[in-house]
Design a protein around this motif. Structure first.
Motif, PDB file in Angstrom:
ATOM      1  N   LEU A   1      17.817  93.431  24.579  1.00 50.55           N
ATOM      2  CA  LEU A   1      17.697  93.450  26.033  1.00 50.55           C
ATOM      3  C   LEU A   1      16.925  92.324  26.471  1.00 50.55           C
ATOM      4  CD1 LEU A   1      18.511  94.958  28.361  1.00 50.55           C
ATOM      5  CD2 LEU A   1      16.623  96.338  28.279  1.00 50.55           C
TER       6      LEU A   1
ATOM      7  N   ALA B   1      17.358 102.102  29.638  1.00 55.08           N
ATOM      8  CA  ALA B   1      18.233 101.509  29.195  1.00 55.08           C
ATOM      9  C   ALA B   1      17.791 101.993  27.703  1.00 55.08           C
ATOM     10  CB  ALA B   1      18.308 100.058  29.295  1.00 55.08           C
ATOM     11  N   GLY B   2      18.059 102.875  27.208  1.00 53.38           N
ATOM     12  CA  GLY B   2      17.921 103.152  25.839  1.00 53.38           C
ATOM     13  C   GLY B   2      19.071 103.262  24.850  1.00 53.38           C
TER      14      GLY B   2
ATOM     15  N   ASP C   1      15.016  94.615  20.066  1.00 53.67           N
ATOM     16  CA  ASP C   1      15.448  94.887  20.937  1.00 53.67           C
ATOM     17  C   ASP C   1      16.515  93.848  21.522  1.00 53.67           C
ATOM     18  OD1 ASP C   1      16.682  95.892  23.635  1.00 53.67           O
ATOM     19  OD2 ASP C   1      14.979  97.341  23.547  1.00 53.67           O
TER      20      ASP C   1
ATOM     21  N   ARG D   1      22.273  99.347  28.610  1.00 54.52           N
ATOM     22  CA  ARG D   1      22.087  97.987  28.387  1.00 54.52           C
ATOM     23  C   ARG D   1      23.238  97.221  29.265  1.00 54.52           C
ATOM     24  NH1 ARG D   1      19.656  99.070  23.452  1.00 54.52           N
ATOM     25  NH2 ARG D   1      21.314  98.519  22.127  1.00 54.52           N
TER      26      ARG D   1
ATOM     27  N   PRO E   1      13.161 100.664  28.196  1.00 55.20           N
ATOM     28  CA  PRO E   1      14.456 101.068  26.984  1.00 55.20           C
ATOM     29  C   PRO E   1      13.822 102.271  26.057  1.00 55.20           C
ATOM     30  CG  PRO E   1      13.064  99.155  26.521  1.00 55.20           C
ATOM     31  CD  PRO E   1      12.645  99.524  27.671  1.00 55.20           C
TER      32      PRO E   1
END
Length: 379
Positions: A165, A133-134, A163, A139, A98
């Motif tokens: 995620l 997946a920044g 985060d 995401r 990420p």
């Protein structure tokens, strides 16, 4: 047997093998052999051949030997895609970062993690999928991709405490392992290094060298590992009887530019500082540039210690004292843990999981690997 006789025997065996292959190809018009043909050659049922190919223990040694001999003689190659589809598996592990791609390629930490994961997966036949997946869009796209069963497990690295995620992935039910806990109460399986202990050792080392005004450059404190390294710094000073001094703490972002900027802040606040503990080698490299520009000699005027013991540490001038965390081993451990999770959730799975013990009271595995201080000329 003479060398010439041995060569002739090998040539004869090779010729017989080639002849069998040609006969098989001719009898089938050049088409590859089928599972049914292997079963007929071995004198067993199609299901038995399938169990042998998938590594099931429910096959006797003589039967397994007969099937394997038939596979070799016919030159049968299992259709891995079909096997994975039938087992509702993708035969793939996703390594999710990420972070922006630029940071991934700039920091040795990530390449070492990939190396360790790849090594652990090499003997399993599982593919490694690298994805970034920044942002929120990435995401969502990743969640959709994984919801379609494109991967059997996920490895997450460089996760911030806030985060979303990890929880998003946990909601999909896919086995997920994080590198670096988000908190002391991490609900997902994780692999981490002893961040607090490593930082404490680094600062204790600087104190033992007679340094008394020791500053630190931290990573982003929403990253649990960075917060732990700051805790280790504070603990070492407290054990030495030094009261905490917030003016000696500068927060950065694990980048070289962040290290340069934080070092400028520290020199402006406390020009008489005589040591710096940077929470990564990359930030230590940035700090070194600022110290050199300010006319400070390393280590004569300011001792410098980093964290990671990456290639950067070994190639700096002077070589950097650094806390070695076993990054490749962390990658290998992450892969083993996710494989054990996949095997645990898949009845009859033949994935080579390796050791995978549950955590305390049956909770998720939380592995913490030891660190080691590598002393070089910078301190």
């Amino acid at each position: 047997m003479t060398a010439r006789t041995a060569r002739e025997a090998d040539a004869a065996r090779t010729s017989r093998t080639e002849a069998r292959t040609v006969r098989t190809a001719r009898t089938r018009g050049g088409k590859p052999p089928t599972l049914e043909e292997v079963a007929a050659r071995a004198g067993v049922g199609r299901g038995t051949v399938s169990r042998v190919i998938n590594g099931s223990p429910r096959v006797s040694p003589p039967t397994r030997a007969a099937v394997e001999a038939a596979i070799t003689e016919l030159g049968y190659v299992p259709n891995r895609a079909a096997r994975a589809l039938a087992a509702n598996r993708a035969d793939a592990i996703a390594l999710v970062v990420p972070e922006p791609e630029a940071r991934f390629f700039a920091e040795p930490y990530f390449s070492d993690i990939v190396s360790g994961v790849g090594e652990a997966l090499a003997e399993t036949g599982m593919q490694l999928l690298l994805t970034f997946a920044g942002g929120a869009r990435e995401r969502r796209r990743l969640a959709q991709y994984l919801a379609a069963h494109r991967a059997d497990g996920v490895l997450l690295v460089s996760v911030r405490a806030d985060d979303p995620l990890p929880d998003l992935l946990a909601g999909t039910g896919i086995p997920t392992v994080v590198s670096g806990r988000r908190s002391a109460a991490e609900p997902l399986p994780s692999v981490d290094s002893d961040n607090a202990g490593g930082a404490r050792t680094a600062v204790t080392h600087l104190l033992s060298r007679g340094r008394r005004t020791i500053a630190t450059i931290t990573g982003r404190l929403e990253v649990y590992g960075a917060a732990c390294r700051l805790d280790g710094y504070r603990r070492a000073l407290a054990e030495a009887g030094q009261a905490p001094d917030e003016s000696l703490i500068a927060v950065a972002d694990f980048t070289e530019e962040g290290g340069r900027r934080a070092m400028r802040e520290l020199l402006a606040r406390r020009p008489a500082l005589d040591a710096v503990f940077a929470a990564s080698d990359v930030m230590a490299a940035g700090a070194r540039q600022t110290l050199r520009a300010a006319g400070r000699r390393i280590p004569e005027d300011v001792a410098l210690v980093g964290f990671d013991d990456s290639a950067i540490a070994r190639h700096m001038d002077p070589p950097l004292t650094s806390v070695r965390q076993p990054i490749e081993e962390m990658g290998r451990a992450m892969a083993r843990v996710v494989l054990s999770e996949i095997a645990r959730r898949t009845p009859g799975a033949s994935v080579e999981a390796g050791p995978g013990e549950p955590g305390p009271r049956g909770g998720p595995q939380q592995l913490v690997l030891p660190t080691e201080l590598v002393v070089r000329d910078s301190s």
